[in-house]
Design a protein around this motif. Structure first.
Motif, PDB file in Angstrom:
ATOM      1  N   UNK A   1       0.818  -1.218   0.000  1.00 38.65           N
ATOM      2  CA  UNK A   1       0.000   0.000   0.000  1.00 38.65           C
ATOM      3  C   UNK A   1       0.847   1.262   0.000  1.00 38.65           C
ATOM      4  N   UNK A   2       2.002   1.190   0.657  1.00 41.50           N
ATOM      5  CA  UNK A   2       2.923   2.331   0.713  1.00 41.50           C
ATOM      6  C   UNK A   2       4.346   1.811   0.654  1.00 41.50           C
ATOM      7  N   UNK A   3       5.270   2.713   0.275  1.00 40.09           N
ATOM      8  CA  UNK A   3       6.696   2.397   0.299  1.00 40.09           C
ATOM      9  C   UNK A   3       7.438   3.570   0.939  1.00 40.09           C
ATOM     10  N   UNK A   4       8.573   3.269   1.544  1.00 37.65           N
ATOM     11  CA  UNK A   4       9.416   4.280   2.186  1.00 37.65           C
ATOM     12  C   UNK A   4      10.848   4.036   1.739  1.00 37.65           C
ATOM     13  N   UNK A   5      11.544   5.081   1.259  1.00 35.99           N
ATOM     14  CA  UNK A   5      12.944   4.889   0.870  1.00 35.99           C
ATOM     15  C   UNK A   5      13.870   5.210   2.034  1.00 35.99           C
ATOM     16  N   UNK A   6      15.168   4.995   1.848  1.00 35.85           N
ATOM     17  CA  UNK A   6      16.125   5.129   2.937  1.00 35.85           C
ATOM     18  C   UNK A   6      16.267   6.570   3.439  1.00 35.85           C
ATOM     19  N   UNK A   7      15.795   7.529   2.652  1.00 38.00           N
ATOM     20  CA  UNK A   7      15.827   8.934   3.082  1.00 38.00           C
ATOM     21  C   UNK A   7      14.541   9.355   3.778  1.00 38.00           C
ATOM     22  N   UNK A   8      13.595   8.434   3.916  1.00 39.53           N
ATOM     23  CA  UNK A   8      12.354   8.748   4.609  1.00 39.53           C
ATOM     24  C   UNK A   8      11.253   9.300   3.732  1.00 39.53           C
ATOM     25  N   UNK A   9      11.429   9.284   2.407  1.00 43.47           N
ATOM     26  CA  UNK A   9      10.350   9.703   1.508  1.00 43.47           C
ATOM     27  C   UNK A   9       9.271   8.633   1.482  1.00 43.47           C
ATOM     28  N   UNK A  10       8.017   9.056   1.502  1.00 45.78           N
ATOM     29  CA  UNK A  10       6.880   8.133   1.520  1.00 45.78           C
ATOM     30  C   UNK A  10       6.200   8.150   0.153  1.00 45.78           C
ATOM     31  N   UNK A  11       5.863   6.963  -0.355  1.00 46.24           N
ATOM     32  CA  UNK A  11       5.278   6.836  -1.682  1.00 46.24           C
ATOM     33  C   UNK A  11       3.942   6.100  -1.619  1.00 46.24           C
ATOM     34  N   UNK A  12       3.001   6.553  -2.437  1.00 49.08           N
ATOM     35  CA  UNK A  12       1.759   5.810  -2.627  1.00 49.08           C
ATOM     36  C   UNK A  12       2.077   4.513  -3.346  1.00 49.08           C
ATOM     37  N   UNK A  13       1.521   3.400  -2.872  1.00 50.08           N
ATOM     38  CA  UNK A  13       1.763   2.116  -3.502  1.00 50.08           C
ATOM     39  C   UNK A  13       0.599   1.691  -4.372  1.00 50.08           C
ATOM     40  N   UNK A  14      -0.097   0.634  -3.953  1.00 53.03           N
ATOM     41  CA  UNK A  14      -1.222   0.122  -4.740  1.00 53.03           C
ATOM     42  C   UNK A  14      -2.265   1.209  -4.943  1.00 53.03           C
ATOM     43  N   UNK A  15      -2.799   1.304  -6.167  1.00 51.90           N
ATOM     44  CA  UNK A  15      -3.757   2.347  -6.513  1.00 51.90           C
ATOM     45  C   UNK A  15      -5.090   2.138  -5.802  1.00 51.90           C
ATOM     46  N   UNK A  16      -5.785   3.263  -5.577  1.00 51.48           N
ATOM     47  CA  UNK A  16      -7.092   3.196  -4.938  1.00 51.48           C
ATOM     48  C   UNK A  16      -7.348   4.328  -3.964  1.00 51.48           C
ATOM     49  N   UNK A  17      -6.308   5.109  -3.654  1.00 51.63           N
ATOM     50  CA  UNK A  17      -6.473   6.244  -2.749  1.00 51.63           C
ATOM     51  C   UNK A  17      -5.736   6.033  -1.444  1.00 51.63           C
ATOM     52  N   UNK A  18      -4.843   6.956  -1.082  1.00 50.83           N
ATOM     53  CA  UNK A  18      -4.005   6.769   0.108  1.00 50.83           C
ATOM     54  C   UNK A  18      -4.807   6.824   1.397  1.00 50.83           C
ATOM     55  N   UNK A  19      -5.963   7.491   1.388  1.00 51.38           N
ATOM     56  CA  UNK A  19      -6.780   7.584   2.601  1.00 51.38           C
ATOM     57  C   UNK A  19      -7.828   6.478   2.671  1.00 51.38           C
ATOM     58  N   UNK A  20      -7.884   5.633   1.650  1.00 49.34           N
ATOM     59  CA  UNK A  20      -8.908   4.590   1.581  1.00 49.34           C
ATOM     60  C   UNK A  20      -8.340   3.226   1.997  1.00 49.34           C
ATOM     61  N   UNK A  21      -9.200   2.299   2.424  1.00 48.75           N
ATOM     62  CA  UNK A  21      -8.731   0.962   2.821  1.00 48.75           C
ATOM     63  C   UNK A  21      -8.538   0.050   1.611  1.00 48.75           C
ATOM     64  N   UNK A  22      -7.454   0.270   0.889  1.00 44.85           N
ATOM     65  CA  UNK A  22      -7.170  -0.489  -0.332  1.00 44.85           C
ATOM     66  C   UNK A  22      -6.660  -1.884   0.045  1.00 44.85           C
ATOM     67  N   UNK A  23      -7.221  -2.911  -0.582  1.00 47.55           N
ATOM     68  CA  UNK A  23      -6.790  -4.283  -0.334  1.00 47.55           C
ATOM     69  C   UNK A  23      -5.470  -4.534  -1.052  1.00 47.55           C
ATOM     70  N   UNK A  24      -4.425  -4.850  -0.292  1.00 44.97           N
ATOM     71  CA  UNK A  24      -3.115  -5.070  -0.872  1.00 44.97           C
ATOM     72  C   UNK A  24      -2.800  -6.538  -1.063  1.00 44.97           C
ATOM     73  N   UNK A  25      -1.537  -6.800  -1.444  1.00 42.69           N
ATOM     74  CA  UNK A  25      -1.027  -8.171  -1.601  1.00 42.69           C
ATOM     75  C   UNK A  25       0.362  -8.171  -0.994  1.00 42.69           C
TER      76      UNK A  25
END
Length: 467
Positions: free
Chosen positions: A338-362
């Motif tokens: 659902x999300x990823x974080x790099x070694x510098x602390x940047x946060x990325x949106x992962x699986x599509x569907x909305x970052x504030x929504x309960x997206x079903x991941x894998x």
């Protein structure tokens, strides 16, 4: 179709304009971002994948025992020139089969002629993926796969695989070129072409974040705690969950003359989140539509096991490589986490569907329902995670778990969808910020990162205002 899409975009933009100014991304983020340039290769898409069948080792490849004779328990490929790639992995036909053994690769840096030492590829990857008996978990396109390994720009490869028993059928080496950087995200990288307009998939992926940022934004801006509490009103379901999670308070002896203000939610300030548009996700790769779960009751922390040999400037390329490997090579519907974080602390949106929504991941086999997966880019079995990583995990969970009234230092009960630790249907008590290994017998997220999760829980609770 075009009229419908234009109408949809117009409605989305109107909704964004109605939001308070503090909730909208900076003006610079509203410029339409460019798409990745088209590299050479058979697929006319950003990036490409070369899939090479592995062969029985012969005298051209040095085996694990140091010899060069044929070994029925080994497969591989001799040194060879290939089209440019940056990420490697091995897949096989049966997703239920496990590769018990060792996979090692050597790669040649593009244009330099220098070959790397042998590098291990993490073979235990079956603990990631969709839950059994879900539509994604039962898809025909699924394949068994190792974890991907980031090797950087390369144009030569050699691989050897040794099994502890019988190797799975259909072993193939996947060489992934993540494609060009989106324009404006990494100065000095390959130029990217400007599209005539968004595709329907791009429009949909951006529209689901319309309450948080303008359409087409490359990032969702950070908010202060006060601004986040104001924005909380835009999520009535989350507000109900947060209110229900607060401990009951005794009623006052006398009614107050003025209606009491609503209790502030336990929620951390929203962190800056780089959107899929920002890291250059090709929305044509994933399946159409989005799949949701009911709520978010826990966050599982992972490491990608792709190695630490990347710069933060390269992180978007790493994500595009993993995304393509998950979808095109492994047969998943989208990026797994659902999300990823790099070694510098940047946060990325992962699986599509909305970052504030309960997206079903894998991400956590057996426990994807009612949870979210946060992947730290890298391998943290023997390396300590940077402080920036722990801060980012704490900030992200303080906000996202806060939307659902969840205490980062608490526990919750999830029902297993089936795995090697808990049978399907088992109700399991877990920490609300857990490591992958808490739900499945695996080394993920690495011993060093797992050992720091207690710190992340405490920091996350502080951001929420609980401590």
């Amino acid at each position: 179709m075009r009229a419908s899409l234009a109408s949809s975009i117009a409605v989305t933009c109107a909704a964004v304009l109605a939001l308070p100014v503090s909730l909208v991304a900076p003006a610079a983020a509203t410029a339409p971002p460019a798409v990745a340039a088209l590299p050479p290769g058979p697929e006319q898409l950003p990036g490409s994948t070369q899939s090479l069948p592995l062969e029985a080792l012969d005298g051209s490849v040095r085996g694990f025992g140091g010899g060069t004779g044929a070994d029925p328990g080994e497969r591989g490929l001799a040194r060879r020139d290939v089209r440019p790639f940056s990420l490697v992995g091995v897949v096989w036909d049966d997703p239920a089969a496990a590769l018990h053994g060792t996979v090692q690769v050597r790669t040649r840096a593009t244009g330099g002629g220098t070959w790397s030492e042998w590098q291990d590829v993490e073979t235990h990857n079956d603990e990631h993926g969709a839950d059994p008996e879900t539509a994604e978990g039962a898809a025909r396109a699924l394949k068994g796969s190792t974890a991907p390994l980031w090797v950087g720009d390369s144009d030569g490869v050699e691989i050897r695989v040794q099994g502890e028993g019988q190797l799975p059928d259909g072993l193939r080496l996947e060489l992934v070129d993540p494609g060009a950087e989106p324009a404006g995200t990494a100065p000095g990288t390959r130029a990217a072409a400007v599209p005539a307009g968004p595709t329907a998939a791009e429009a949909a992926a951006s529209a689901v974040n319309s309450q948080l940022a303008p359409y087409g934004a490359a990032w969702i801006p950070a908010l202060s705690k006060e601004e986040t509490e104001v924005s909380f009103r835009h999520f009535p379901e989350a507000a109900k969950a947060a209110q229900a999670a607060r401990p009951p308070q005794a009623a006052p002896a006398k009614a107050a003359p003025v209606a009491a203000a609503a209790a502030k939610p336990y929620i951390g300030p929203r962190p800056k989140i780089i959107t899929r548009k920002g890291w250059g996700a090709d929305e044509k790769l994933r399946e159409k539509g989005f799949v949701y779960t009911k709520s978010i009751k826990a966050a599982f922390v992972h490491h990608t096991a792709t190695g630490n040999n990347y710069t933060c400037r390269q992180a978007p390329s790493v994500l595009r490589g993993i995304y393509r490997y998950h979808v095109k090579s492994s047969g998943w519907r989208d990026f797994g986490y659902n999300f990823a974080v790099d070694k510098c602390g940047n946060i990325y949106e992962g699986r599509a569907g909305g970052v504030a929504k309960p997206v079903l991941g894998a991400h956590t086999l057996g426990f994807n329902t009612n949870s979210m997966g946060v992947a730290v880019i890298g391998t943290y079995s023997k390396s300590n995670p940077p402080a920036a990583v722990l801060t980012a995990v704490a900030k992200l969970t303080a906000w996202k778990l806060g939307l659902h009234g969840v205490n980062p230092k608490g526990t919750t009960t999830l029902t297993s969808g089936g795995g090697n630790l808990y049978k399907k249907g088992t109700k399991v008590k877990l920490r609300t910020i857990s490591g992958h290994r808490d739900g499945f017998a695996t080394e993920c997220p690495g011993a060093r990162l797992y050992g720091k999760l207690a710190t992340a829980r405490t920091t996350s609770a502080k951001y929420q205002g609980r401590l």
